[in-house]
Design a protein around this motif. Structure first.
Motif, mmCIF file in Angstrom:
data_model
loop_
_atom_site.group_PDB
_atom_site.id
_atom_site.type_symbol
_atom_site.label_atom_id
_atom_site.label_comp_id
_atom_site.label_asym_id
_atom_site.label_seq_id
_atom_site.Cartn_x
_atom_site.Cartn_y
_atom_site.Cartn_z
ATOM 1 N N MET A 87 0.843 -1.284 -0.066
ATOM 2 C CA MET A 87 -0.098 -0.041 0.014
ATOM 3 C C MET A 87 0.861 1.301 0.048
ATOM 4 S SD MET A 87 -2.963 1.213 2.780
ATOM 5 C CE MET A 87 -1.953 1.319 4.034
ATOM 6 N N VAL A 88 1.955 1.399 0.839
ATOM 7 C CA VAL A 88 2.761 2.570 0.944
ATOM 8 C C VAL A 88 3.451 2.664 -0.438
ATOM 9 C CG1 VAL A 88 4.790 3.472 2.081
ATOM 10 C CG2 VAL A 88 3.049 2.381 3.255
ATOM 11 N N ALA A 90 2.891 1.431 -3.440
ATOM 12 C CA ALA A 90 2.088 1.791 -4.654
ATOM 13 C C ALA A 90 1.424 3.411 -4.366
ATOM 14 C CB ALA A 90 0.717 0.944 -4.686
ATOM 15 N N SER A 91 1.114 3.681 -3.325
ATOM 16 C CA SER A 91 0.488 5.100 -3.051
ATOM 17 C C SER A 91 1.598 5.997 -3.143
ATOM 18 C CB SER A 91 0.100 4.921 -1.366
ATOM 19 O OG SER A 91 -0.883 4.070 -1.354
ATOM 20 N N THR A 94 1.831 6.119 -7.034
ATOM 21 C CA THR A 94 0.620 7.018 -7.669
ATOM 22 C C THR A 94 0.668 8.387 -7.524
ATOM 23 O OG1 THR A 94 -0.674 4.930 -7.229
ATOM 24 C CG2 THR A 94 -1.967 7.141 -7.544
ATOM 25 N N HIS A 95 1.103 8.789 -6.324
ATOM 26 C CA HIS A 95 1.240 10.200 -5.949
ATOM 27 C C HIS A 95 2.325 11.081 -6.692
ATOM 28 C CE1 HIS A 95 1.244 13.938 -3.751
ATOM 29 N NE2 HIS A 95 2.685 13.912 -3.537
ATOM 30 N N TRP A 118 -1.715 -3.560 -7.733
ATOM 31 C CA TRP A 118 -3.159 -3.289 -6.792
ATOM 32 C C TRP A 118 -3.604 -4.490 -6.851
ATOM 33 C CZ3 TRP A 118 -3.222 0.486 -3.796
ATOM 34 C CH2 TRP A 118 -2.892 1.499 -3.976
#
Length: 137
Positions: A87-88, A90-91, A94-95, A118
């Motif tokens: 999650m960290v 990929a986030s 993405t950001h 994802w």
């Protein structure tokens, strides 16, 4: 129960393989400039692979050594740490790279690796929760 454990084992192996592919492969999308954010993404994805493999090994170990009626807490906790790392990573990706920031193109195309990440995010959460809920019979 045996079919459920075998199914979880197969999905866990598929998740590990997809994590390897999504981390190692170089898709045909524009390559971002190597920045600290990209190094953080790589570090978190490598950590997620490590925790996923550790969780798989612990699950197999617990399957053969644990007493009946106990839960797979250690496997589930390790898989949820893997989920958190995915999650960290990929986030952050993405950001920083969703709008083409950090690339030489104004429009960025993520390719299949981003989608695989994802999918692994969802699978690792489901597997982690199932490990926490399941009891050895």
């Amino acid at each position: 129960m045996l079919v459920l454990l075998a199914g979880i084992f197969v999905v866990h192996i598929a998740t590990v393989i997809m994590l390897f592919v999504s981390t190692i492969a170089n898709p045909c999308s524009p390559a971002p400039v190597s920045t600290d954010a990209l190094k953080a993404v790589q570090a978190f994805m490598i950590l997620s692979i490590i925790f996923s493999v550790i969780s798989l090994v612990v699950f197999v170990f617990q399957l053969f050594t644990m007493e009946k009626g106990n839960r797979f807490f250690l496997s589930g906790a390790t898989m949820l740490v893997c989920w958190l790392c995915i999650m960290v990573g990929a986030s952050i990706y993405t950001h920083h790279y969703a709008s083409g920031y950090g690339t030489k193109y104004s429009q960025s195309h993520h390719g299949y690796c981003f989608i695989l990440t994802w999918i692994c995010f969802c699978f690792s959460f489901i597997i982690g929760i199932l490990y926490l809920v399941l009891r050895k019979k």
